[in-house]
Design an enzyme around this catalytic site. Structure first.
Site, PDB file in Angstrom:
ATOM      1  N   LYS A 205       0.842  -1.200   0.000  1.00 39.96           N
ATOM      2  CA  LYS A 205       0.000   0.000   0.000  1.00 39.96           C
ATOM      3  C   LYS A 205       0.880   1.253   0.000  1.00 39.96           C
ATOM      4  CE  LYS A 205      -3.518   2.321   2.740  1.00 39.96           C
ATOM      5  NZ  LYS A 205      -4.433   2.268   3.876  1.00 39.96           N
ATOM      6  N   GLU A 211      10.483  -4.721   4.439  1.00 39.97           N
ATOM      7  CA  GLU A 211      10.526  -6.139   4.082  1.00 39.97           C
ATOM      8  C   GLU A 211      10.230  -6.330   2.595  1.00 39.97           C
ATOM      9  OE1 GLU A 211       8.974  -4.797   6.633  1.00 39.97           O
ATOM     10  OE2 GLU A 211       8.989  -6.109   8.399  1.00 39.97           O
ATOM     11  N   GLY A 266      -4.950  -1.864   4.999  1.00 39.28           N
ATOM     12  CA  GLY A 266      -4.152  -2.995   4.510  1.00 39.28           C
ATOM     13  C   GLY A 266      -4.823  -4.335   4.760  1.00 39.28           C
ATOM     14  N   ARG A 267      -5.326  -4.521   5.990  1.00 32.56           N
ATOM     15  CA  ARG A 267      -5.904  -5.825   6.339  1.00 32.56           C
ATOM     16  C   ARG A 267      -7.292  -6.026   5.748  1.00 32.56           C
ATOM     17  NH1 ARG A 267      -4.876  -2.427  10.331  1.00 32.56           N
ATOM     18  NH2 ARG A 267      -6.526  -1.567  11.629  1.00 32.56           N
ATOM     19  N   GLU A 352      -4.963  -6.491  14.825  1.00 30.49           N
ATOM     20  CA  GLU A 352      -4.464  -5.185  14.402  1.00 30.49           C
ATOM     21  C   GLU A 352      -5.593  -4.154  14.408  1.00 30.49           C
ATOM     22  OE1 GLU A 352      -2.643  -4.254  10.376  1.00 30.49           O
ATOM     23  OE2 GLU A 352      -0.808  -4.432  11.533  1.00 30.49           O
ATOM     24  N   HIS A 383      -4.744 -33.052  17.857  1.00 29.73           N
ATOM     25  CA  HIS A 383      -3.612 -33.875  18.284  1.00 29.73           C
ATOM     26  C   HIS A 383      -2.488 -33.016  18.834  1.00 29.73           C
ATOM     27  CE1 HIS A 383      -5.480 -37.443  16.549  1.00 29.73           C
ATOM     28  NE2 HIS A 383      -5.991 -36.576  15.685  1.00 29.73           N
ATOM     29  N   LYS A 503       9.160  -0.626  14.353  1.00 27.39           N
ATOM     30  CA  LYS A 503       9.749  -0.310  13.037  1.00 27.39           C
ATOM     31  C   LYS A 503      10.830   0.748  13.193  1.00 27.39           C
ATOM     32  CE  LYS A 503       5.692  -0.713  10.056  1.00 27.39           C
ATOM     33  NZ  LYS A 503       4.763   0.062   9.243  1.00 27.39           N
TER      34      LYS A 503
HETATM   35  O1  G6P Z   1       1.046  -2.741   2.226  1.00 23.89           O
HETATM   36  P1  G6P Z   1       2.154  -2.137   3.005  1.00 23.89           P
HETATM   37  O2  G6P Z   1       2.145  -0.643   2.985  1.00 23.89           O
HETATM   38  O3  G6P Z   1       3.481  -2.683   2.544  1.00 23.89           O
HETATM   39  O4  G6P Z   1       1.964  -2.545   4.519  1.00 23.89           O
HETATM   40  C1  G6P Z   1       2.060  -3.867   4.948  1.00 23.89           C
HETATM   41  C2  G6P Z   1       1.640  -4.022   6.392  1.00 23.89           C
HETATM   42  O5  G6P Z   1       2.566  -3.390   7.236  1.00 23.89           O
HETATM   43  C3  G6P Z   1       2.211  -2.466   8.238  1.00 23.89           C
HETATM   44  O6  G6P Z   1       3.203  -2.475   9.221  1.00 23.89           O
HETATM   45  C4  G6P Z   1       0.857  -2.647   8.868  1.00 23.89           C
HETATM   46  O7  G6P Z   1       0.956  -3.105  10.189  1.00 23.89           O
HETATM   47  C5  G6P Z   1      -0.057  -3.559   8.124  1.00 23.89           C
HETATM   48  O8  G6P Z   1      -1.369  -3.127   8.346  1.00 23.89           O
HETATM   49  C6  G6P Z   1       0.219  -3.563   6.642  1.00 23.89           C
HETATM   50  O9  G6P Z   1      -0.694  -4.425   5.999  1.00 23.89           O
END
Ligand code: G6P
Length: 543
Positions: A205, A211, A266-267, A352, A383, A503
């Site tokens: 986003k 990452e 995002g979620r 979240e 199990h 972060k």
């Molecule tokens: O889609 P992006 O901007 O790469 O974000 C990826 C993810 O990282 C963030 O740290 C948020 O905690 C998430 O809500 C998000 O989905």
């Protein structure tokens, strides 16, 4: 007003006291038709909440609380684009992503539905061309592997859904997902791949997530090492983002970017362009069915009376257990291998969204908010951790999710799977008391160990089949459940400031690790010693 001081909450507290340790056995004995009375079906989705620690009065009180908390107005505010994400001053309009073309949803006076459909049309065209082989790599070969690079909401939704719907993916198309910055992840993902036939979908986003950008750079270097062609990135990389500037900066042609908007969390972004890898995997038509399924649940959430409203029912039950039973966790147990990533997906969605200690007004909430969500597919979990579910000292409300008709024809497997699902909910609810155990011939010395107290709550959710449509319904069901809870607790479910501190510190520590000489004096003695140990190993490795 904070929730605990409302008359509705006070009534629930009194009611909880009067319920005491009333056992589910008693509740079922008392109400002969409790099962059917506490089962609600909507558009094929069945929710049986009869094995919860509730009476009809509990449900009335919980639903009255929802009404008092103006849930109906909250739902309307969300669906109509009111900026309910107050800290980021944005609407939360994931529901607009599945709105049909003839509906309009206004953001700042502008209808966003045409934009949504313009992107969906581009996605369809692109996904179709990759699937048909019309989209070629820079050496003229069709794409056979798609690698989605993203994390959090830019990974979990499409990865969960691609696994759930794998039967819809052609056998000669491999769709992979890589998220972790751990170099082993991208190495394993790329192993054995043919760069000439590989397409990377960089999904982020913000397009600033470390990452994702690190993995994308590694993938780009891997590609360029073999394909010495100025068009390689253009033919093998596409982006999904809200940030065209960063996408261009990375070297991806903005013509190959699929857009979405800051009003999509995002979620909640699976139905947006973030679903591109999924659309390639299952085909545009099926992706469309997923949107229609989600839409159907949106409409149900908006219009069904609370007493028959599936997300509202699930939501208030969670509020009940968090508020009055000290239930710290909530287990999601899909009895379907295809839903193996659903618990991970729901962890982000729920924790979240609602894992917060501040209300919309900036005060401390006076009740517990989100539970810890966890789970594994059945029967595997049985199990492993079901021992604790049956005999542990903590109460764990569970969602058992089953699919009536499998996508295979081996009934022996499916009968066994479903028998286990039903048996577990029954065992948790009704247990086996000590006298019953002894009557079965168990020696008295063992009887306590082999006793099951029961009275352990669960909800059973049944889908007719697992299809794109029903998966869309299931996703929206949980999205709206989470919304219901956040609204009742009075928190903003759509920001996630809690991920920022880690972060920022990681960035700083990363710099310190790279600059071998950096002074670590500012850190506490634990972190300093750990960093020194790592730096030593790193220095030896680097020679
Ligand atoms: O889609 P992006 O901007 O790469 O974000 C990826 C993810 O990282 C963030 O740290 C948020 O905690 C998430 O809500 C998000 O989905």
């Amino acid at each position: 007003m904070s929730i605990a001081s409302t008359p509705g909450w006070r009534k629930l507290r009194e009611h909880r006291k009067s319920l005491g340790t009333t056992h589910l056995r008693e509740l079922f004995d008392r109400e002969r038709a409790r099962g059917p009375a506490m089962t609600v079906e909507y558009d094929g989705v069945v929710v049986d909440y009869a094995k919860n620690l509730v009476t009809a009065e509990t449900m009335d009180l919980l639903l009255a609380l929802a009404a008092d908390r103006d849930l109906a107005a909250g739902i309307e505010a969300m669906l109509s684009g009111y900026p309910i994400n107050t800290t980021e001053r944005r609407p939360a309009l994931h529901t607009a992503l599945r709105a049909p073309r003839d509906v309009s949803v206004l953001v700042d006076g502008r209808d966003v539905v045409p934009d949504v459909h313009a992107v969906l049309d581009r996605m369809r065209e692109f996904a179709g061309s990759v699937r048909s082989g019309a989209w070629r790599g820079c050496t003229g070969k069709p794409i056979r592997t798609v690698v989605n690079i993203g994390i959090g909401g830019s990974d979990l939704g499409p990865a969960m859904a691609a696994l759930a719907l794998r039967e819809c993916t052609p056998a000669d198309l491999d769709v992979r997902f890589v998220s972790n910055v751990d170099g082993h992840a991208i190495k394993r993902t790329l192993r054995g791949l043919d760069p000439e036939r590989t397409l990377f979908v960089v999904a982020s986003k913000t397009f600033t997530t470390v990452e994702t950008l690190t993995n994308a750079r590694t993938a780009r270097a891997w590609l360029s090492a073999t394909l010495d062609d100025p068009h390689a990135v253009a033919r093998h990389f596409v982006a999904v983002s809200t940030n065209a500037r960063e996408v261009a900066e990375f070297g991806i042609d903005p013509a190959n970017m699929f857009e979405f908007w800051d009003w999509v969390g995002g979620r909640y972004s699976l139905p947006s362009a973030i679903g591109l890898s999924l659309m390639i995997a299952i085909g545009p038509e099926r992706f469309g069915e997923l949107l229609v399924g989600a839409r159907s649940m949106d409409e149900h959430f908006r219009s069904a009376p609370f007493s028959r409203n599936l997300p509202v029912l699930l939501g208030v039950l969670g509020v009940w257990y968090r508020g009055f039973f000290d239930a710290q966790t909530h287990a999601v147990l899909p009895y379907d291998e295809r839903l193996g990533r659903l618990p991970a997906y729901l962890q982000q969605l729920d924790m979240e969204s609602n894992g917060k200690s501040v209300t919309r007004e900036g005060a401390s909430p006076d009740v517990d908010t989100a539970p810890i969500v966890w789970g594994e597919p059945g029967t595997n979990g049985q199990h492993a951790f079901f021992q604790l579910l049956h005999q542990g000292t903590t109460i764990v409300p569970c969602d058992f999710i089953g699919v009536l008709e499998p996508a295979h024809s081996d009934l022996e497997h499916h009968d066994l799977l479903m028998a286990n699902l039903f048996a577990q909910t029954e065992a948790l609810a009704f247990g086996r008391f000590q006298d019953e155990v002894i009557a079965e011939g168990v020696p008295e010395s063992q009887a306590r160990h082999r006793t099951f107290t029961g009275n352990r709550p669960s909800t059973t959710i049944l889908l007719p089949r697992l299809t794109p449509y029903t998966l869309g319904q299931l996703i929206a069901l949980y999205e709206h459940k989470v919304f219901t809870q956040g609204w009742l607790w009075g928190i903003n479910s759509f920001d996630q400031w809690g991920v920022e501190l880690g972060k920022a510190l990681a960035n700083r520590i990363h710099d310190e690790i790279r600059a071998d000489s950096a002074d670590l004096g500012d850190h506490d003695s634990s972190t300093r010693a750990l960093l020194q140990r790592y730096r030593q190993v790193r220095t030896i490795r680097n020679g």
